[in-house]
Each structure stands twice: as structure tokens, then as C-alpha cells.
Design a protein around this motif. Structure first.
Motif, PDB file in Angstrom:
ATOM      1  N   LEU A   1       0.810  -1.215   0.000  1.00 49.25           N
ATOM      2  CA  LEU A   1       0.000   0.000   0.000  1.00 49.25           C
ATOM      3  C   LEU A   1       0.846   1.268   0.000  1.00 49.25           C
ATOM      4  O   LEU A   1       0.417   2.305  -0.509  1.00 49.25           O
ATOM      5  N   GLU A   2       2.034   1.183   0.549  1.00 52.56           N
ATOM      6  CA  GLU A   2       2.875   2.375   0.679  1.00 52.56           C
ATOM      7  C   GLU A   2       3.159   3.067  -0.651  1.00 52.56           C
ATOM      8  O   GLU A   2       2.926   4.282  -0.772  1.00 52.56           O
ATOM      9  N   PRO A   3       3.666   2.366  -1.681  1.00 50.21           N
ATOM     10  CA  PRO A   3       3.931   3.072  -2.945  1.00 50.21           C
ATOM     11  C   PRO A   3       2.675   3.627  -3.603  1.00 50.21           C
ATOM     12  O   PRO A   3       2.736   4.642  -4.295  1.00 50.21           O
ATOM     13  N   ILE A   4       1.542   2.970  -3.357  1.00 49.29           N
ATOM     14  CA  ILE A   4       0.280   3.468  -3.911  1.00 49.29           C
ATOM     15  C   ILE A   4      -0.071   4.807  -3.281  1.00 49.29           C
ATOM     16  O   ILE A   4      -0.446   5.765  -3.969  1.00 49.29           O
ATOM     17  N   ALA A   5       0.058   4.885  -1.957  1.00 50.68           N
ATOM     18  CA  ALA A   5      -0.246   6.137  -1.259  1.00 50.68           C
ATOM     19  C   ALA A   5       0.721   7.241  -1.665  1.00 50.68           C
ATOM     20  O   ALA A   5       0.319   8.397  -1.870  1.00 50.68           O
ATOM     21  N   ARG A   6       1.993   6.904  -1.783  1.00 48.58           N
ATOM     22  CA  ARG A   6       2.991   7.903  -2.174  1.00 48.58           C
ATOM     23  C   ARG A   6       2.718   8.429  -3.578  1.00 48.58           C
ATOM     24  O   ARG A   6       2.895   9.624  -3.856  1.00 48.58           O
ATOM     25  N   GLU A   7       2.287   7.554  -4.469  1.00 52.25           N
ATOM     26  CA  GLU A   7       2.006   7.971  -5.848  1.00 52.25           C
ATOM     27  C   GLU A   7       0.843   8.959  -5.892  1.00 52.25           C
ATOM     28  O   GLU A   7       0.826   9.890  -6.695  1.00 52.25           O
ATOM     29  N   ILE A   8      -0.128   8.768  -5.006  1.00 49.50           N
ATOM     30  CA  ILE A   8      -1.273   9.669  -4.948  1.00 49.50           C
ATOM     31  C   ILE A   8      -0.870  11.028  -4.373  1.00 49.50           C
ATOM     32  O   ILE A   8      -1.525  12.037  -4.617  1.00 49.50           O
ATOM     33  N   GLY A   9       0.221  11.046  -3.595  1.00 48.52           N
ATOM     34  CA  GLY A   9       0.685  12.312  -3.046  1.00 48.52           C
ATOM     35  C   GLY A   9       0.734  12.372  -1.536  1.00 48.52           C
ATOM     36  O   GLY A   9       0.911  13.452  -0.958  1.00 48.52           O
ATOM     37  N   TRP A  10       0.605  11.223  -0.879  1.00 46.43           N
ATOM     38  CA  TRP A  10       0.639  11.187   0.575  1.00 46.43           C
ATOM     39  C   TRP A  10       2.045  10.873   1.070  1.00 46.43           C
ATOM     40  O   TRP A  10       2.791  10.140   0.451  1.00 46.43           O
ATOM     41  N   VAL A  11       2.369  11.426   2.228  1.00 49.23           N
ATOM     42  CA  VAL A  11       3.566  11.022   2.958  1.00 49.23           C
ATOM     43  C   VAL A  11       3.198   9.770   3.749  1.00 49.23           C
ATOM     44  O   VAL A  11       2.149   9.735   4.394  1.00 49.23           O
ATOM     45  N   TRP A  12       4.040   8.757   3.709  1.00 53.48           N
ATOM     46  CA  TRP A  12       3.729   7.490   4.373  1.00 53.48           C
ATOM     47  C   TRP A  12       4.806   7.203   5.417  1.00 53.48           C
ATOM     48  O   TRP A  12       5.981   7.134   5.105  1.00 53.48           O
ATOM     49  N   VAL A  13       4.368   7.073   6.666  1.00 52.23           N
ATOM     50  CA  VAL A  13       5.268   6.693   7.753  1.00 52.23           C
ATOM     51  C   VAL A  13       4.769   5.369   8.310  1.00 52.23           C
ATOM     52  O   VAL A  13       3.614   5.272   8.731  1.00 52.23           O
ATOM     53  N   SER A  14       5.608   4.349   8.290  1.00 48.55           N
ATOM     54  CA  SER A  14       5.177   3.013   8.700  1.00 48.55           C
ATOM     55  C   SER A  14       6.127   2.447   9.744  1.00 48.55           C
ATOM     56  O   SER A  14       7.348   2.478   9.571  1.00 48.55           O
ATOM     57  N   LYS A  15       5.557   1.930  10.822  1.00 50.68           N
ATOM     58  CA  LYS A  15       6.345   1.331  11.897  1.00 50.68           C
ATOM     59  C   LYS A  15       5.659   0.087  12.434  1.00 50.68           C
ATOM     60  O   LYS A  15       4.442  -0.054  12.352  1.00 50.68           O
ATOM     61  N   GLU A  16       6.464  -0.805  12.992  1.00 52.96           N
ATOM     62  CA  GLU A  16       5.937  -1.962  13.712  1.00 52.96           C
ATOM     63  C   GLU A  16       6.024  -1.632  15.192  1.00 52.96           C
ATOM     64  O   GLU A  16       7.099  -1.382  15.722  1.00 52.96           O
ATOM     65  N   LEU A  17       4.887  -1.618  15.859  1.00 54.32           N
ATOM     66  CA  LEU A  17       4.855  -1.182  17.248  1.00 54.32           C
ATOM     67  C   LEU A  17       5.350  -2.265  18.198  1.00 54.32           C
ATOM     68  O   LEU A  17       5.268  -3.456  17.906  1.00 54.32           O
ATOM     69  N   SER A  18       5.867  -1.837  19.324  1.00 52.46           N
ATOM     70  CA  SER A  18       6.274  -2.732  20.387  1.00 52.46           C
ATOM     71  C   SER A  18       5.562  -2.317  21.661  1.00 52.46           C
ATOM     72  O   SER A  18       5.072  -1.186  21.772  1.00 52.46           O
ATOM     73  N   GLU A  19       5.494  -3.200  22.622  1.00 57.18           N
ATOM     74  CA  GLU A  19       4.768  -2.899  23.851  1.00 57.18           C
ATOM     75  C   GLU A  19       5.363  -1.699  24.590  1.00 57.18           C
ATOM     76  O   GLU A  19       4.654  -0.982  25.286  1.00 57.18           O
ATOM     77  N   SER A  20       6.648  -1.476  24.447  1.00 54.92           N
ATOM     78  CA  SER A  20       7.286  -0.362  25.148  1.00 54.92           C
ATOM     79  C   SER A  20       6.747   0.983  24.678  1.00 54.92           C
ATOM     80  O   SER A  20       6.782   1.974  25.412  1.00 54.92           O
ATOM     81  N   VAL A  21       6.243   1.038  23.444  1.00 53.19           N
ATOM     82  CA  VAL A  21       5.724   2.295  22.901  1.00 53.19           C
ATOM     83  C   VAL A  21       4.462   2.725  23.637  1.00 53.19           C
ATOM     84  O   VAL A  21       4.169   3.902  23.763  1.00 53.19           O
ATOM     85  N   PHE A  22       3.733   1.768  24.152  1.00 56.03           N
ATOM     86  CA  PHE A  22       2.438   2.084  24.745  1.00 56.03           C
ATOM     87  C   PHE A  22       2.426   1.958  26.264  1.00 56.03           C
ATOM     88  O   PHE A  22       1.389   1.793  26.871  1.00 56.03           O
ATOM     89  N   VAL A  23       3.593   2.024  26.864  1.00 60.17           N
ATOM     90  CA  VAL A  23       3.661   1.967  28.318  1.00 60.17           C
ATOM     91  C   VAL A  23       3.091   3.237  28.933  1.00 60.17           C
ATOM     92  O   VAL A  23       2.330   3.202  29.901  1.00 60.17           O
ATOM     93  N   THR A  24       3.441   4.393  28.377  1.00 63.88           N
ATOM     94  CA  THR A  24       2.965   5.673  28.901  1.00 63.88           C
ATOM     95  C   THR A  24       2.499   6.569  27.761  1.00 63.88           C
ATOM     96  O   THR A  24       2.823   6.345  26.590  1.00 63.88           O
ATOM     97  N   GLU A  25       1.772   7.598  28.131  1.00 63.59           N
ATOM     98  CA  GLU A  25       1.334   8.577  27.144  1.00 63.59           C
ATOM     99  C   GLU A  25       2.533   9.314  26.546  1.00 63.59           C
ATOM    100  O   GLU A  25       2.554   9.631  25.364  1.00 63.59           O
ATOM    101  N   ASP A  26       3.527   9.595  27.387  1.00 60.72           N
ATOM    102  CA  ASP A  26       4.700  10.304  26.906  1.00 60.72           C
ATOM    103  C   ASP A  26       5.485   9.473  25.888  1.00 60.72           C
ATOM    104  O   ASP A  26       6.012  10.017  24.915  1.00 60.72           O
TER     105      ASP A  26
END
Length: 217
Positions: free
Chosen positions: A61-86
Motif C-alpha cells: 500500500l505504501e507506494p500506492i499512497a505515495r504515488e497519490i501524493g501522501w507522505v507514508w510513515v510506517s512502523k511496527e509497534l512494540s509494547e514499550s511504545v504504549f507503556v505511557t502517554e509520553d
């Protein structure tokens, strides 16, 4: 016994694209429609069991979105990311900076706070600049984060991009922790909703196991 090694285009892997990707046309067409929204009212969610190719689909999906004109940021989340709001705030600022740090911005004036005359001048809107603005803005973490995204939006538009897609895989791990008074999932959803209500085309795409959808509901 046949010992020959033949490539199976349908063998599931850990996010590695197969030689041939089939049966994803409907999902791709639905995303194209969502990317065509002038005012974002719907955000895509991709769920399914392990091994069906969600990670691969995000890669398609990423190249499709970029071709349309969107910036695409993609990450694989880990549990440490959601420990706190900060911690999730810093994840989002880091991902935002991947785009903003490429912009040629010279001595732009960013007003800090609601009332004060303070101004900070940055030659580049890199992570350091975004973090400085985030920390100096008064209010809760949600206020700081939303204010930072709002101040960046005009630069996204001036760059000629239609908007930004924040695509997060393995997002079934997101969860609020009432006992610890930490609500990272609520922060994530409410921020994007608020920005979208103001006409800013920041789109949130979440992918994960089927347990993701009930949490979002």
C-alpha cells in the motif's frame, strides 16, 4: 522422495513479500477510496490472523499512497511504545520528524504557548525542533502533541503533499492502563480525530490481530 527446492509464492513469512501477491485487490481499492477523502472521516484498519500477509499488504500500500501524493510513515509497534502517554507522544514526534526534517525551512517563527510572546527560530524542523516545541507548549501531553502537529500542518500543505499516513503494524498491543492512569490508546485516537475535525489530513492506519478491533470499539 523429491529433494528439489521449488519456490512457493504462497508460503507465509515474517513480512517478506512473496513472488506473487494475490487476493488483495479489494483491500487496495478500499484504501484508495479512503486516501481520496478531502476531509478524513474514516481511518483504515487491517486485521487478521498471523501469517495471512498483513505486513506484506502494508508494504504494497505504501507506494500506492505515495504515488497519490501522501507522505507514508510506517512502523511496527512494540509494547514499550504504549507503556505511557509520553512514550507514544515521542513515537509520533519521531515519525513526524522523518518528513519534516527533509523540508527546507529557514528561520521560521513558531509561537510557543497560547499567550506568551516567546518565539523559537529553527532552520530545520527536525526531531530536536519538534521536541523543543512540544515541551514548551503548556498543558497536558495531549495538548502539547496536538499543538505540535497543528503547527506542522501548513508545512505539509506547502510541500505539495496531500497529507500524512501514519501506518502502524502489530497495533493489537495498544491498551490503556487505568490502574496506572495512563491512556496511550485514547491519546492516539483522540488526537487524530481532533486534527481531522480541523481539516488536517493526518490519517491513522492500524494493522494487527483480530483482538485490535474490539479495543478500538
Amino acid at each position: 522422495m523429491n529433494n528439489s527446492l521449488e519456490m512457493n509464492p504462497y508460503t507465509p513469512g515474517s513480512g517478506f513479500p512473496p513472488p506473487f501477491l494475490a487476493g488483495r485487490e479489494e483491500a487496495i481499492e478500499k484504501l484508495k477510496k479512503l486516501l481520496g477523502q478531502e476531509i478524513i472521516l474514516k481511518n483504515p484498519i487491517i486485521t487478521g490472523l498471523r501469517g495471512i500477509g498483513m505486513t506484506v499488504l502494508l508494504g504494497e500500500l505504501e507506494p500506492i499512497a505515495r504515488e497519490i501524493g501522501w507522505v507514508w510513515v510506517s512502523k511496527e509497534l512494540s509494547e514499550s511504545v504504549f507503556v505511557t502517554e509520553d512514550s507514544i507522544a515521542m513515537r509520533l514526534l519521531t515519525d513526524l520528524s522523518f518528513f519534516t526534517s527533509t523540508l527546507s525551512i529557514r528561520k521560521e517563527q513558531l509561537q510557543i504557548g497560547l499567550n506568551g510572546p516567546k518565539k523559537s527560530s529553527f532552520e530545520r524542523l527536525d526531531l530536536g525542533a519538534l521536541t523543543t516545541y512540544y515541551k514548551q507548549f503548556p498543558g497536558l501531553i495531549s495538548d502539547k502533541l496536538q499543538a505540535t502537529f497543528e503547527i506542522i500542518w501548513p508545512y505539509v500543505e506547502r510541500s505539495g503533499k496531500k497529507g500524512m499516513v501514519f501506518a502502524y503494524d502489530k497495533s493489537q498491543i495498544v491498551a490503556d492502563q487505568k490502574a496506572k492512569e495512563q491512556y496511550p490508546l485514547t491519546l492516539l485516537l483522540s488526537m487524530f480525530q481532533s486534527l481531522q475535525k480541523k481539516g488536517m489530513r493526518y490519517m491513522l492506519l492500524l494493522g494487527g490481530l483480530p483482538s485490535l478491533y474490539p479495543k478500538l470499539v
